[in-house]
Design an enzyme around this catalytic site. Structure first.
Site, mmCIF file in Angstrom:
data_model
loop_
_atom_site.group_PDB
_atom_site.id
_atom_site.type_symbol
_atom_site.label_atom_id
_atom_site.label_comp_id
_atom_site.label_asym_id
_atom_site.label_seq_id
_atom_site.Cartn_x
_atom_site.Cartn_y
_atom_site.Cartn_z
ATOM 1 N N GLU A 94 0.821 -1.203 0.000
ATOM 2 C CA GLU A 94 0.000 0.000 0.000
ATOM 3 C C GLU A 94 0.859 1.260 0.000
ATOM 4 O O GLU A 94 1.969 1.261 0.533
ATOM 5 C CB GLU A 94 -0.912 0.002 1.234
ATOM 6 C CG GLU A 94 -2.009 -1.030 1.119
ATOM 7 C CD GLU A 94 -2.787 -1.218 2.406
ATOM 8 O OE1 GLU A 94 -3.998 -1.441 2.318
ATOM 9 O OE2 GLU A 94 -2.195 -1.135 3.496
ATOM 10 N N GLY A 161 6.987 -2.080 6.128
ATOM 11 C CA GLY A 161 8.384 -2.491 6.088
ATOM 12 C C GLY A 161 9.310 -1.640 6.913
ATOM 13 O O GLY A 161 8.978 -0.526 7.308
ATOM 14 N N GLU A 162 10.485 -2.213 7.220
ATOM 15 C CA GLU A 162 11.558 -1.499 7.912
ATOM 16 C C GLU A 162 12.609 -1.178 6.845
ATOM 17 O O GLU A 162 13.306 -2.085 6.360
ATOM 18 C CB GLU A 162 12.121 -2.385 9.037
ATOM 19 C CG GLU A 162 13.473 -1.989 9.557
ATOM 20 C CD GLU A 162 13.606 -0.510 9.950
ATOM 21 O OE1 GLU A 162 12.798 -0.015 10.738
ATOM 22 O OE2 GLU A 162 14.536 0.142 9.431
ATOM 23 N N SER A 193 12.119 6.357 7.679
ATOM 24 C CA SER A 193 11.687 6.142 9.058
ATOM 25 C C SER A 193 12.069 4.726 9.489
ATOM 26 O O SER A 193 11.603 3.750 8.901
ATOM 27 C CB SER A 193 10.173 6.333 9.138
ATOM 28 O OG SER A 193 9.732 6.046 10.435
ATOM 29 N N LEU A 217 10.491 5.754 18.380
ATOM 30 C CA LEU A 217 10.949 5.477 19.741
ATOM 31 C C LEU A 217 9.848 4.726 20.498
ATOM 32 O O LEU A 217 10.050 3.634 20.986
ATOM 33 C CB LEU A 217 11.301 6.808 20.425
ATOM 34 C CG LEU A 217 11.949 6.704 21.786
ATOM 35 C CD1 LEU A 217 13.275 5.960 21.717
ATOM 36 C CD2 LEU A 217 12.156 8.106 22.378
ATOM 37 N N CYS A 335 -0.791 6.079 10.279
ATOM 38 C CA CYS A 335 0.371 5.295 10.690
ATOM 39 C C CYS A 335 -0.032 4.028 11.433
ATOM 40 O O CYS A 335 -0.885 4.058 12.302
ATOM 41 C CB CYS A 335 1.260 6.124 11.598
ATOM 42 S SG CYS A 335 2.005 7.451 10.705
#
Ligand code: SF4
Length: 347
Positions: A94, A161-162, A193, A217, A335
């Site tokens: 997406e 995803g990271e 991010s 965080l 988010c």
């Protein structure tokens, strides 16, 4: 045996230049090819009419070109749109387009699914499918912008995803987006991010471009963070803080600390005191994100008075702070709400 064609989306600007050199082409062809692929969104090589016919044929023999299809577009009452893209292998991801006047921010995915397993995140709960290629990231941004009839002014790697678990491809995607003949988005308007993958932060600090960094965080108390973000347990908070401070020294740029505020979880006085201690005294910016509803999780948003109190406590301690205004919540585009619905529902 003839070699299988390479996916053209796997090449960043340097890779495209090498590919063209190997085909005996002068360097200006890279700009033309990049403009066709990502600026004009050509669906095939045959239509790239200012390239010589022999080059178009060579490209078609050596490379595949598969733009994703839009399976679904959801429109929020606030103008935000969420897209479900399907790649040639059936994998779906997406992206979200967030307009503001004549500006457009596109949130794109760097992986299909995510291996990090954050407790409050719909993507993490869907599991990991595969890494995305540089061009697959760039197409999400370019096709989203085309649907709005706008140029993308900002792009953020905050979808599924990271990014630092797919570092090289993500940097390749950012470079295609940044290139004047790609999407022409300024480097400072391109944000990565991470949920706190320290080796990636260290590498980003050495890159020549001024890409922007955001780090999630979500808690400055180790035990809480380990519970909320089990995928980054191996990089403790103390090391994250020293790495981020080092990043500011090397780059002169201010990273954002993303903090999803969850009622009763990380908005307590102890948690906020730990957040202040983490963020105070160096060049950070805390972005408070009142958590969005995610089906299947108990996380809930604190009330507005509590959000204002937390922001005031940070400001009083000298920490630059903002509270994110959510967009697209009604279409699950905010988010932590992105999922791989088609994949998940097929299981
Ligand atoms: S918050 Fe980001 S890193 Fe964590 S599971 Fe979701 S997509 Fe992955």
């Amino acid at each position: 045996m003839a070699e299988a064609p390479t996916d053209i989306a796997s090449l960043d600007p340097a890779g495209l230049a090498e590919a063209l050199t190997a085909l005996g082409q002068p360097s200006f062809r890279r700009r033309q090819l990049m403009a066709w692929l990502y600026g004009r969104l050509a669906p095939d090589f045959a239509g790239m009419t200012d390239l010589p016919a022999s080059l178009r044929e060579n490209l078609a023999n050596s490379y595949t070109l598969n733009q994703p299809d839009a399976l679904e577009v959801q429109r929020s009452s606030d103008g935000t749109r969420k897209y479900l893209w399907r790649f040639a292998d059936g994998v779906t991801v997406e992206s979200v387009g967030i307009p503001s006047g004549d500006r457009l921010t596109v949130c794109f995915s760097t992986q299909a699914g995510c291996p990090m397993g954050c407790a409050f995140c719909a993507t993490g709960r869907g599991g990991f499918t595969r890494d995305l290629l540089p061009g697959e990231m760039t197409w999400q941004v370019a096709l989203t912008a085309r649907d709005f009839g706008l140029r993308a002014s900002n792009a953020v790697a905050m979808g599924q995803g990271e990014p630092f678990q797919n570092y090289d491809a993500t940097l390749g995607g950012l470079r295609l987006m940044n290139a004047p003949d790609g999407l022409g988005i300024r480097a400072r308007h391109l944000t990565v991010s991470t949920c706190g993958v320290i080796p990636g932060i260290r590498r980003l600090a050495t890159e020549p471009e001024q890409f922007t960094l955001a780090a999630s965080l979500h808690s400055a108390v180790q035990a809480t963070r380990d519970r909320l973000m089990p995928g980054v347990k191996r990089w403790p908070l103390e090391e994250l803080k020293s790495t981020l401070i080092d990043y500011t020294h090397r780059t002169g740029r201010r990273p954002t600390l993303e903090y999803a505020l969850i009622a009763g979880e990380n908005d307590t006085p102890e948690e906020i005191a730990a957040l202040v201690a983490f963020a105070r005294g160096w060049m950070s910016h805390v972005n408070l994100i009142p958590v969005n509803p995610v089906a299947g999780t108990k996380a809930s948003r604190p009330g507005d008075p509590r959000i204002a109190q937390v922001a005031a406590a940070l400001e009083a301690a000298g920490v630059e702070t903002s509270v994110r205004t959510e967009r697209g919540t009604d279409i699950d585009a905010a988010c932590g709400q992105l999922t791989q619905r088609h994949r998940v529902s097929a299981e």
